[in-house]
Design an enzyme around this catalytic site. Structure first.
Site, PDB file in Angstrom:
ATOM      1  N   GLU A  55      41.215 169.334 -26.740  1.00 27.67           N
ATOM      2  CA  GLU A  55      39.963 168.640 -26.989  1.00 27.67           C
ATOM      3  C   GLU A  55      40.214 167.253 -27.603  1.00 27.67           C
ATOM      4  OE1 GLU A  55      39.283 172.966 -28.404  1.00 27.67           O
ATOM      5  OE2 GLU A  55      40.981 171.630 -27.957  1.00 27.67           O
ATOM      6  N   ASP A 203      75.398 199.809 -13.235  1.00 28.46           N
ATOM      7  CA  ASP A 203      75.229 198.812 -12.177  1.00 28.46           C
ATOM      8  C   ASP A 203      75.860 197.462 -12.478  1.00 28.46           C
ATOM      9  OD1 ASP A 203      73.740 200.732 -10.874  1.00 28.46           O
ATOM     10  OD2 ASP A 203      71.818 199.965 -11.597  1.00 28.46           O
TER      11      ASP A 203
END
Length: 359
Positions: A55, A203
């Site tokens: 603003e 993994d």
């Protein structure tokens, strides 16, 4: 007073401006100042901590008195406190703005109340305009502000019959390249990517966000939860961001720590055990289920125990989107809320076991 077409159009423009601001501990906010005839006087957006709020940024482009009688269109309720900058509500009042239209209420107690202050000064206030679009932009910040923890997205990939892997443990790849590319894009939009030690040990993932031309510029901080040691030569230790290791099973405590570090958007893709822990603890704000048109059977379920002993206790979701990604589907869902309360409530505690693969 009804919201005009010009005001709605200006709000959409304010959201575009807000998106120019940085993602961080402060919300992205945009503002547009309209003259009484609906034409645009000025625009502004928040450029980061310590800079002018949207603003005030818009007002700075006008000469003194030029905003008198104007309407301020703002994506977030004007603040009502003095921090590094002064209260935006006061700045609008002093500028002579006659009307304020905003999208979302400020959820932070210390800065909330700007709307009341504006009304007390005789300024007309309209709220909730384009609220869904505004929430889509700064939803993670709102979660962090309301709950004191990061916004959590839990992701998994599964077969059509709900399996995360074949019975021998193989899972690369259930989904196709389009789905995997979507995952990498979403990784790049997160502040942190969270897995368990089971996934790292099984993994050896790099946990980077990669596109067709190499790694994205924005990389999430890799976070590993669990008590087991991670090898010194693990791929995660070569990540461009310094990995964080939490030798605990308490996922709520991990989120508390991450929030203290300024992390607002967490992407969980650590396998069935870790995903289930976040869901069971009521800490999943969004679910991404990538569904491949394959059948695997067996016992490698995409989710394990999420604290549902009977159908009446089912954790019900609201589907917000379904996307086609090559041959696969992506279902995006959020916890259903009843009377403002989340259906995802904690089951037992916030801890999980890393004794199975994918934790």
């Amino acid at each position: 007073m009804a919201v005009s077409g010009a005001e709605r159009s200006a709000m959409r423009r304010a959201l575009e401006l807000a998106a120019r601001g940085p993602v961080g501990v402060n919300p992205q906010v945009g503002a547009v100042l309209l003259a009484p005839d609906g034409t645009t006087l000025a625009e502004g957006w928040h450029r980061g901590a310590g800079t002018a709020h949207a603003e005030v940024d818009a007002l700075s482009h006008l000469s003194p008195g030029a905003a008198r009688g104007a309407t301020a269109i703002v994506t977030l309720e004007p603040c009502n406190h003095t921090g590094r900058t002064g209260p935006c509500a006061v700045a609008l009042i002093e500028a002579g703005v006659s009307r304020v239209v905003y999208a979302l209420d400020d959820p932070v107690a210390v800065s909330h109340g700007g709307a009341d202050r504006l009304r007390a000064a005789g300024v007309g206030v309209e709220t909730g305009v384009e609220a869904e679009a505004a929430l889509a932009l700064i939803g993670p910040w709102v979660t962090a502000a309301q709950l004191g923890r990061p916004h959590v997205t839990v992701k998994w990939a599964q077969s059509l019959d709900g399996r995360a892997a074949a019975d021998d443990g193989t899972s690369q790849w259930i989904t196709g390249p389009e789905a995997r590319a979507d995952v990498h894009r979403r990784r790049s939009e997160a502040d942190a990517i969270v897995v368990g030690t089971g996934t790292v040990l099984a993994d050896d993932p790099a946990l980077t966000a990669r596109g067709p031309h190499g790694p994205f510029a924005a990389q999430p901080v890799p976070v590993v939860i669990g008590a087991r040691d991670v090898r010194e030569d693990a791929a995660i230790r070569r990540h461009p961001r310094h990995p964080l290791f939490f030798p605990t099973h308490d996922v709520a405590a991990v989120l508390e720590d991450l929030h203290a570090r300024g992390i607002q958007r967490v992407f969980v893709e650590g396998g069935p055990t870790l995903a289930s822990a976040f869901v069971a603890a009521g800490l999943a704000d969004e679910v991404l289920a990538y569904i491949a048109p394959v059948l695997l059977g067996g016992g490698r379920l995409a989710l394990t125990d999420v604290g549902v002993p009977t159908i009446a206790a089912a954790r019900r979701l609201a589907v917000t989107a379904v996307e086609r990604l090559g041959d696969d589907l992506l279902v995006i869902a959020t916890p259903q809320r009843t009377d403002g309360a989340e259906d995802f409530v904690p089951a037992r505690d916030h801890r999980f076991s890393t004794q199975t693969r994918g934790a």
